[in-house]
Design a protein around this motif. Sequence first.
Motif, PDB file in Angstrom:
ATOM      1  N   MET A 199       0.477  -0.845  -0.239  1.00  0.00           N
ATOM      2  CA  MET A 199      -0.111   0.518  -0.150  1.00  0.00           C
ATOM      3  C   MET A 199       0.865   1.070   0.257  1.00  0.00           C
ATOM      4  N   VAL A 200       1.005   1.765  -0.845  1.00  0.00           N
ATOM      5  CA  VAL A 200       0.944   3.421  -0.840  1.00  0.00           C
ATOM      6  C   VAL A 200       0.616   5.165   0.310  1.00  0.00           C
ATOM      7  N   ALA A 201       1.584   5.401   0.830  1.00  0.00           N
ATOM      8  CA  ALA A 201       2.015   6.015   1.678  1.00  0.00           C
ATOM      9  C   ALA A 201       0.504   7.505   1.160  1.00  0.00           C
ATOM     10  N   ALA A 202      -0.473   8.408   1.400  1.00  0.00           N
ATOM     11  CA  ALA A 202      -0.727   8.980   0.958  1.00  0.00           C
ATOM     12  C   ALA A 202       0.153  10.318   0.850  1.00  0.00           C
ATOM     13  N   SER A 203       0.656  10.853   0.241  1.00  0.00           N
ATOM     14  CA  SER A 203       1.009  12.252  -0.116  1.00  0.00           C
ATOM     15  C   SER A 203       0.536  13.468   0.948  1.00  0.00           C
ATOM     16  N   PRO A 204       1.066  13.966   1.210  1.00  0.00           N
ATOM     17  CA  PRO A 204       0.528  15.347   2.724  1.00  0.00           C
ATOM     18  C   PRO A 204      -0.254  16.383   1.488  1.00  0.00           C
ATOM     19  N   ALA A 205      -0.639  16.192   0.385  1.00  0.00           N
ATOM     20  CA  ALA A 205      -1.402  16.683  -0.965  1.00  0.00           C
ATOM     21  C   ALA A 205      -2.997  16.305  -0.620  1.00  0.00           C
ATOM     22  N   GLU A 206      -2.555  14.969  -0.559  1.00  0.00           N
ATOM     23  CA  GLU A 206      -3.600  13.087  -0.709  1.00  0.00           C
ATOM     24  C   GLU A 206      -4.177  13.529   0.111  1.00  0.00           C
ATOM     25  N   ALA A 207      -3.654  13.132   1.340  1.00  0.00           N
ATOM     26  CA  ALA A 207      -4.320  12.938   2.949  1.00  0.00           C
ATOM     27  C   ALA A 207      -4.700  14.625   3.010  1.00  0.00           C
ATOM     28  N   MET A 208      -5.280  15.698   2.821  1.00  0.00           N
ATOM     29  CA  MET A 208      -5.554  16.989   2.968  1.00  0.00           C
ATOM     30  C   MET A 208      -6.940  16.597   2.456  1.00  0.00           C
ATOM     31  N   LEU A 209      -6.740  16.558   1.590  1.00  0.00           N
ATOM     32  CA  LEU A 209      -7.683  16.470   0.347  1.00  0.00           C
ATOM     33  C   LEU A 209      -9.012  15.120   0.378  1.00  0.00           C
ATOM     34  N   ALA A 210      -7.619  14.300   1.623  1.00  0.00           N
ATOM     35  CA  ALA A 210      -9.541  13.029   1.834  1.00  0.00           C
ATOM     36  C   ALA A 210     -10.049  13.490   2.219  1.00  0.00           C
ATOM     37  N   PRO A 211     -10.369  14.682   3.684  1.00  0.00           N
ATOM     38  CA  PRO A 211     -12.260  14.428   4.215  1.00  0.00           C
ATOM     39  C   PRO A 211     -13.273  14.432   2.996  1.00  0.00           C
ATOM     40  N   LEU A 212     -12.269  15.393   2.445  1.00  0.00           N
ATOM     41  CA  LEU A 212     -13.322  16.357   0.976  1.00  0.00           C
ATOM     42  C   LEU A 212     -14.132  15.168   0.413  1.00  0.00           C
ATOM     43  N   LYS A 213     -13.667  13.455   0.469  1.00  0.00           N
ATOM     44  CA  LYS A 213     -14.514  13.115   0.052  1.00  0.00           C
ATOM     45  C   LYS A 213     -15.727  12.828   0.242  1.00  0.00           C
ATOM     46  N   ARG A 214     -16.224  13.059   1.959  1.00  0.00           N
ATOM     47  CA  ARG A 214     -17.284  12.619   2.374  1.00  0.00           C
ATOM     48  C   ARG A 214     -18.334  13.747   1.818  1.00  0.00           C
ATOM     49  N   ILE A 215     -17.670  15.023   1.493  1.00  0.00           N
ATOM     50  CA  ILE A 215     -18.844  15.841   0.627  1.00  0.00           C
ATOM     51  C   ILE A 215     -19.804  14.596  -0.601  1.00  0.00           C
ATOM     52  N   SER A 216     -21.110  15.123   0.073  1.00  0.00           N
ATOM     53  CA  SER A 216     -21.938  14.728  -0.919  1.00  0.00           C
ATOM     54  C   SER A 216     -22.218  14.540  -2.443  1.00  0.00           C
ATOM     55  N   GLY A 217     -22.055  13.804  -3.027  1.00  0.00           N
ATOM     56  CA  GLY A 217     -21.524  13.855  -4.726  1.00  0.00           C
ATOM     57  C   GLY A 217     -19.689  14.069  -5.130  1.00  0.00           C
ATOM     58  N   PHE A 218     -19.335  13.676  -4.572  1.00  0.00           N
ATOM     59  CA  PHE A 218     -17.604  14.366  -4.887  1.00  0.00           C
ATOM     60  C   PHE A 218     -18.005  12.775  -5.657  1.00  0.00           C
ATOM     61  N   VAL A 219     -17.259  14.104  -6.651  1.00  0.00           N
ATOM     62  CA  VAL A 219     -16.315  13.270  -8.193  1.00  0.00           C
ATOM     63  C   VAL A 219     -14.410  13.165  -8.104  1.00  0.00           C
ATOM     64  N   LEU A 220     -14.241  14.151  -7.337  1.00  0.00           N
ATOM     65  CA  LEU A 220     -12.175  14.644  -7.684  1.00  0.00           C
ATOM     66  C   LEU A 220     -12.133  15.509  -6.794  1.00  0.00           C
ATOM     67  N   ALA A 221     -11.016  15.845  -6.383  1.00  0.00           N
ATOM     68  CA  ALA A 221     -10.770  17.117  -5.540  1.00  0.00           C
ATOM     69  C   ALA A 221      -8.658  17.432  -5.654  1.00  0.00           C
ATOM     70  N   SER A 222      -8.496  18.439  -6.070  1.00  0.00           N
ATOM     71  CA  SER A 222      -7.128  18.422  -6.721  1.00  0.00           C
ATOM     72  C   SER A 222      -6.722  20.130  -5.862  1.00  0.00           C
ATOM     73  N   LEU A 223      -5.195  19.680  -5.926  1.00  0.00           N
ATOM     74  CA  LEU A 223      -4.810  20.963  -5.486  1.00  0.00           C
ATOM     75  C   LEU A 223      -3.657  20.556  -6.077  1.00  0.00           C
ATOM     76  N   VAL A 224      -3.384  22.255  -6.773  1.00  0.00           N
ATOM     77  CA  VAL A 224      -3.325  22.641  -7.708  1.00  0.00           C
ATOM     78  C   VAL A 224      -2.266  24.039  -7.494  1.00  0.00           C
TER      79      VAL A 224
END
Lengths: 140, 237
Positions: free
Chosen positions: A1-26
């Motif tokens: 299992m690959v550990a999440a990067s800091p960016a992916e860890a920060m984005l992870a809570p957004l997956k709980r949003i209803s209707g979530f499809v994608l989150a990206s930090l740019v």
Amino acid sequence: MVAASPAEAMLAPLKRISGFVLASLVDADSGMVLGAVSDDDGMSVPVASAGAADVVNVLSLMTSRLALRGDLEDVIVTLGSHYCLIQVLPPTPAGQLILLVTLDRPTANLAMARHEVRETVSAAAGPWFHGRPQLDSSSA
Amino acid sequence: MRLGRAPVTSQLSRLALAGRTGVLRIPGNHTGTIRLYQGMVTHVESSGTPGLDSRLARWSTTPDAGTPGALTRAWVLREAICDAALAMLTGAPRSGRFTAGDTPGPDGDAAMTVAEMLTEVNRRLEVIRQLPAAAPADTVVVRNPRLSARGVHVSASQWALLVRMNEATTPRQLAIGCGTSVFTTTLQVFRLITMDLVTTAGGPPPDQRTVSFIRATASWAAAPGTATAHATRGIGQ
């Protein structure tokens, strides 16, 4: 299992949003994607992220030429099947980050989603970005 | 413009595939080194871009910036890797010299695969290709003397560049002086040209085209062999 990067860890809570499809930090200045989480393998993260950075840069150019007071805070794009929320994060000495969140329109609550995105950014400001939060979530 | 099958990219891909640890010294216009740890890129330094120390030093000179958190530090490290790789690999005439040996492991989560780094460098080349100059980072620019204080609003980073442009300079010189990315500084300078705040020194009036990241991404995705390269994580092989 690959550990999440800091960016992916920060984005992870957004997956709980209803209707979530994608989150990206740019990185808005360079267009570089720092991390992304997605529930839809068919949606191209590079294309969506590049488009979000272009939108922010074009709108920044517009506000500059019009000399409008105040910085761009967020952008909401409404499509037939999706919402795209682009949140501009507080500037840092390293540059300007933006957060793109794409939602499935039929199942998403836009107002709630916008609030949750701002809450996530505000909560992440300390541990992930720098010592003190700078986003004023009360203006949502 | 792509790195394509340049000798140095093939060499990098071979080293990554073999999981090598050591330092690759790159010749060319902007010399430098690429540190590999078990085939992963952990650090890149180039004579044509600011060092990591000067990039991180910006925190101590910026009021209220606090200290860089884990994500910000990883961002700065990745930007330093890609910025230096862009400067170095595009001007590298031949393969580098690899010295196997102990190199430090990844600093946090900033290590990149060689394929990730080459993909990002190729994307940046597609962005630079849209700029109206042969060597955008080394184009001599000057603040527009007809600049009006009224009717303009720029970001803090754009203002920081404008106040350093009392004399003719280049985006690369500005970036090295400020400890910022040469790539992003170049884009910022050309955005200031688009806004009529900056002009090229001594040359014809600059073209005021804006760059598009999505156009660069589409160009890169459409390039022959890209799909295969992405699938095998071996860009440039």
